[in-house]
Design a protein around this motif. Structure first.
Motif, PDB file in Angstrom:
ATOM      1  N   LYS A 178       0.817  -1.213   0.000  1.00 20.51           N
ATOM      2  CA  LYS A 178       0.000   0.000   0.000  1.00 20.51           C
ATOM      3  C   LYS A 178       0.848   1.259   0.000  1.00 20.51           C
ATOM      4  CE  LYS A 178      -3.893  -2.173   2.405  1.00 20.51           C
ATOM      5  NZ  LYS A 178      -4.773  -2.128   3.617  1.00 20.51           N
ATOM      6  N   VAL A 179       2.023   1.191   0.630  1.00 25.71           N
ATOM      7  CA  VAL A 179       2.897   2.367   0.709  1.00 25.71           C
ATOM      8  C   VAL A 179       3.811   2.417  -0.510  1.00 25.71           C
ATOM      9  CG1 VAL A 179       2.832   2.452   3.209  1.00 25.71           C
ATOM     10  CG2 VAL A 179       4.576   1.080   2.075  1.00 25.71           C
ATOM     11  N   LYS A 180       4.270   3.623  -0.840  1.00 19.00           N
ATOM     12  CA  LYS A 180       5.131   3.813  -2.006  1.00 19.00           C
ATOM     13  C   LYS A 180       6.556   4.211  -1.629  1.00 19.00           C
ATOM     14  CE  LYS A 180       1.704   2.895  -4.677  1.00 19.00           C
ATOM     15  NZ  LYS A 180       1.665   1.589  -5.388  1.00 19.00           N
ATOM     16  N   GLU A 181       6.789   4.482  -0.346  1.00 18.52           N
ATOM     17  CA  GLU A 181       8.138   4.787   0.120  1.00 18.52           C
ATOM     18  C   GLU A 181       8.319   4.197   1.508  1.00 18.52           C
ATOM     19  OE1 GLU A 181       7.065   9.269   1.750  1.00 18.52           O
ATOM     20  OE2 GLU A 181       8.311   9.029  -0.035  1.00 18.52           O
ATOM     21  N   ASP A 182       9.558   4.068   1.935  1.00 18.23           N
ATOM     22  CA  ASP A 182       9.864   3.379   3.193  1.00 18.23           C
ATOM     23  C   ASP A 182       9.149   2.033   3.246  1.00 18.23           C
ATOM     24  OD1 ASP A 182      11.486   5.437   4.134  1.00 18.23           O
ATOM     25  OD2 ASP A 182       9.789   6.501   5.027  1.00 18.23           O
ATOM     26  N   ILE A 183       9.354   1.250   2.188  1.00 20.50           N
ATOM     27  CA  ILE A 183       8.667  -0.040   2.068  1.00 20.50           C
ATOM     28  C   ILE A 183       9.460  -1.108   2.829  1.00 20.50           C
ATOM     29  CG2 ILE A 183       7.793  -1.793   0.481  1.00 20.50           C
ATOM     30  CD1 ILE A 183       7.722   0.423  -1.665  1.00 20.50           C
ATOM     31  N   ARG A 184       8.785  -1.784   3.728  1.00 17.07           N
ATOM     32  CA  ARG A 184       9.424  -2.817   4.549  1.00 17.07           C
ATOM     33  C   ARG A 184       8.856  -4.180   4.161  1.00 17.07           C
ATOM     34  NH1 ARG A 184       8.359  -5.031   9.889  1.00 17.07           N
ATOM     35  NH2 ARG A 184      10.291  -5.561  10.999  1.00 17.07           N
ATOM     36  N   LEU A 185       9.743  -5.066   3.777  1.00 21.33           N
ATOM     37  CA  LEU A 185       9.337  -6.421   3.405  1.00 21.33           C
ATOM     38  C   LEU A 185       9.699  -7.394   4.525  1.00 21.33           C
ATOM     39  CD1 LEU A 185      10.432  -6.723  -0.350  1.00 21.33           C
ATOM     40  CD2 LEU A 185       8.248  -5.917   0.592  1.00 21.33           C
ATOM     41  N   VAL A 186       8.781  -8.319   4.785  1.00 21.11           N
ATOM     42  CA  VAL A 186       9.052  -9.434   5.685  1.00 21.11           C
ATOM     43  C   VAL A 186       9.131 -10.681   4.817  1.00 21.11           C
ATOM     44  CG1 VAL A 186       8.175 -10.819   7.596  1.00 21.11           C
ATOM     45  CG2 VAL A 186       7.916  -8.331   7.634  1.00 21.11           C
ATOM     46  N   ILE A 187      10.284 -11.359   4.865  1.00 19.90           N
ATOM     47  CA  ILE A 187      10.576 -12.425   3.912  1.00 19.90           C
ATOM     48  C   ILE A 187      10.842 -13.741   4.640  1.00 19.90           C
ATOM     49  CG2 ILE A 187      12.153 -13.197   2.099  1.00 19.90           C
ATOM     50  CD1 ILE A 187      12.754 -10.182   1.608  1.00 19.90           C
ATOM     51  N   ILE A 188      10.110 -14.770   4.235  1.00 22.67           N
ATOM     52  CA  ILE A 188      10.385 -16.150   4.657  1.00 22.67           C
ATOM     53  C   ILE A 188      10.897 -16.852   3.401  1.00 22.67           C
ATOM     54  CG2 ILE A 188       9.435 -18.272   5.622  1.00 22.67           C
ATOM     55  CD1 ILE A 188       7.230 -16.547   6.891  1.00 22.67           C
ATOM     56  N   PRO A 189      12.176 -17.131   3.326  1.00 24.91           N
ATOM     57  CA  PRO A 189      12.790 -17.601   2.071  1.00 24.91           C
ATOM     58  C   PRO A 189      12.044 -18.771   1.435  1.00 24.91           C
ATOM     59  CG  PRO A 189      14.475 -17.166   3.717  1.00 24.91           C
ATOM     60  CD  PRO A 189      13.161 -17.022   4.413  1.00 24.91           C
ATOM     61  N   ASP A 190      11.838 -18.632   0.130  1.00 25.53           N
ATOM     62  CA  ASP A 190      11.192 -19.663  -0.696  1.00 25.53           C
ATOM     63  C   ASP A 190       9.768 -19.973  -0.241  1.00 25.53           C
ATOM     64  OD1 ASP A 190      13.550 -20.025  -2.223  1.00 25.53           O
ATOM     65  OD2 ASP A 190      14.355 -21.336  -0.658  1.00 25.53           O
ATOM     66  N   PHE A 191       9.158 -19.008   0.469  1.00 23.18           N
ATOM     67  CA  PHE A 191       7.778 -19.264   0.896  1.00 23.18           C
ATOM     68  C   PHE A 191       6.901 -18.018   0.866  1.00 23.18           C
ATOM     69  CE2 PHE A 191       4.476 -20.221   4.166  1.00 23.18           C
ATOM     70  CZ  PHE A 191       3.917 -21.324   3.524  1.00 23.18           C
ATOM     71  N   ASP A 192       7.410 -16.884   1.381  1.00 23.30           N
ATOM     72  CA  ASP A 192       6.545 -15.710   1.456  1.00 23.30           C
ATOM     73  C   ASP A 192       7.342 -14.423   1.449  1.00 23.30           C
ATOM     74  OD1 ASP A 192       3.995 -14.459   1.731  1.00 23.30           O
ATOM     75  OD2 ASP A 192       4.412 -14.099   3.850  1.00 23.30           O
ATOM     76  N   ASP A 193       7.015 -13.531   0.501  1.00 25.33           N
ATOM     77  CA  ASP A 193       7.529 -12.164   0.467  1.00 25.33           C
ATOM     78  C   ASP A 193       6.317 -11.242   0.632  1.00 25.33           C
ATOM     79  OD1 ASP A 193       9.865 -13.410  -0.135  1.00 25.33           O
ATOM     80  OD2 ASP A 193       9.957 -12.739  -2.223  1.00 25.33           O
ATOM     81  N   ASN A 194       6.321 -10.423   1.674  1.00 24.61           N
ATOM     82  CA  ASN A 194       5.128  -9.635   1.943  1.00 24.61           C
ATOM     83  C   ASN A 194       5.494  -8.305   2.584  1.00 24.61           C
ATOM     84  OD1 ASN A 194       2.152  -9.582   2.002  1.00 24.61           O
ATOM     85  ND2 ASN A 194       2.438  -9.457   4.208  1.00 24.61           N
ATOM     86  N   GLY A 195       4.877  -7.236   2.110  1.00 21.45           N
ATOM     87  CA  GLY A 195       5.066  -5.933   2.714  1.00 21.45           C
ATOM     88  C   GLY A 195       4.366  -5.880   4.063  1.00 21.45           C
ATOM     89  N   CYS A 196       5.111  -5.492   5.124  1.00 19.42           N
ATOM     90  CA  CYS A 196       4.518  -5.514   6.459  1.00 19.42           C
ATOM     91  C   CYS A 196       5.312  -4.616   7.398  1.00 19.42           C
ATOM     92  CB  CYS A 196       4.481  -6.942   7.004  1.00 19.42           C
ATOM     93  SG  CYS A 196       3.789  -7.080   8.669  1.00 19.42           S
ATOM     94  N   GLY A 197       4.606  -3.892   8.247  1.00 26.57           N
ATOM     95  CA  GLY A 197       5.257  -3.021   9.210  1.00 26.57           C
ATOM     96  C   GLY A 197       5.227  -3.551  10.621  1.00 26.57           C
ATOM     97  N   GLY A 198       4.824  -4.815  10.807  1.00 24.11           N
ATOM     98  CA  GLY A 198       4.697  -5.383  12.145  1.00 24.11           C
ATOM     99  C   GLY A 198       5.995  -5.961  12.666  1.00 24.11           C
TER     100      GLY A 198
END
Length: 398
Positions: A178-198
């Protein structure tokens, strides 16, 4: 992002900071702003942290107009000095486990069936995700749950990265950010790439487990209820205690519990039916007795004051009487604690308006009620005795 210590290290439990601002919001609630904080503010479906600042309880944390506000009950006497902040670690760890568990379960539904998560809520007891589908089977739930728990068992790392909008194309995002700057990704390798601020743990193994509790269709989506982390163990303990008590009460082993409950419910239905028939028979005997007591009158006026009888009982008794005797007029009053219940009825051969009778009687007890010309009822405060109310009804009919 440098002043947001929870992004630098979500495992920070205590920190030092300076109070740079103290004000009241539009509701009169006091809040302070720090030069840096480890308190996570409400956002992205995750609740805020709790804890203390200089031993003052932090009741709420919100990010408003670019500043993180820490709400406190009592303001500081002196601002500008350094304070020690302490995070409620049990709450923070719970939120980290639950939020990561949501990522895992949402990714599992997406990988297996292409069901996108379009809503997420982290509650005090359970979590929910809304899936973009109008159907979900038991088999699908079991498969998604098993996949999520397999990734937990593998203890894969949970990585976070700050990226630009241009760099997003390098990742296989589960959904658009949803955001266009200061984008934070939470990554679980080979399973999930997702933008999240938690906040999330370092590895999937710290989530411990996820367990789906229930799901229901809501319009064009399915809402799934689940828990993760320590909540799974806590909930299992609660359910086990209840189950053990039920095995004692029902005198049946766990595997036969369902059948034992079904037998109990069936027995209860039979008993309720028998009780209803018995009560109906008793009402008929009571109605016959009341009619016989008044049989010496030209027109059997059946009137009685009862103690603690429900208005439903009075109505049923009155209906039996006017069915048995079409010339009968029935006035019943019941004294129930600090209230009076009144029922007025007439047989088909009578012409007295019960609606008018009840309308004349109820003002004496500040009552309310209604009905028609042949049958009316109402109730109110016991401002007069049952006998006084009955005498008033008899005066009306005379």
């Amino acid at each position: 992002m440098e002043n947001k210590l929870y992004y630098q290290d979500p495992y920070i439990r205590t920190f030092n900071a300076k109070v740079v601002k103290q004000e009241q919001d539009s509701t009169g609630s006091w809040y302070i702003v720090l030069n840096q904080t480890a308190f996570y503010p409400t956002g992205g479906g995750q609740p805020h942290d709790l804890g203390t600042l200089a031993n003052k309880a932090v009741k709420n944390v919100e990010e408003i107009d670019g500043e993180i506000r820490h709400y406190i009950d009592v303001p500081f006497d002196d601002i500008g000095k350094e304070v020690i902040g302490t995070i409620d670690w049990e709450r923070r760890l719970d939120h980290m486990q639950q939020h990561a568990g949501q990522h895992l379960l949402s990714a599992a539904f997406d990988h297996l069936f292409g069901y996108k998560t379009i809503g997420f809520h982290l509650g005090a007891e359970i979590l929910t995700i809304d899936l973009e589908t109008d159907h979900l089977s038991q088999q699908q739930v079991q498969e998604a749950e098993a996949l999520a728990n397999q990734v937990i068992l593998e203890n894969r790392p949970i990585e976070t990265k700050w990226v630009t909008e241009e760099e997003l194309s390098q990742y296989n995002l589960r959904k658009e950010t949803k955001v266009k700057e200061d984008i934070r990704l939470v990554i679980i390798p080979d399973f999930d790439d997702n933008g999240c601020g938690g906040t999330h743990p370092r590895a999937t193994g710290e989530v411990r487990a996820v367990k789906v509790l229930d799901w229901e269709r809501q319009k064009k989506k399915v809402r799934v209820q689940f828990v993760g982390g320590n909540r799974v163990v806590t909930l299992l303990g609660q359910k086990q205690r209840v189950l053990l008590e039920l095995t004692k009460i029902l005198n049946a082993p766990e595997k036969e519990m369902e059948q034992a409950v079904l037998r109990l419910l069936e027995t209860n239905k039979t008993l309720e039916k028998d009780l209803e028939q018995t009560q109906e028979s008793l009402l008929h005997f009571e109605a016959k007795d009341l009619l016989e007591k008044r049989s010496h009158r030209e027109k059997p006026l059946v009137s009685e004051v009862f103690q603690n009888r429900s208005i439903q009982e009075l109505q049923n008794l009155a209906r039996i009487i006017i069915t048995e005797e079409e010339t009968a007029i029935v006035y019943f009053v019941s004294e129930n604690d600090k209230r009076l219940q009144v029922v007025c009825a007439r047989g088909q051969a009578e012409t007295v308006s019960m609606k008018q009778v009840i309308a004349s009687a109820l003002p004496h007890i500040n009552g309310k009620g209604g009905g028609n010309d042949s049958f009316a009822q109402g109730g109110g405060e016991a401002l007069v005795s049952g006998e006084q109310m009955l005498q008033h009804l008899l005066e009306i009919v005379r």
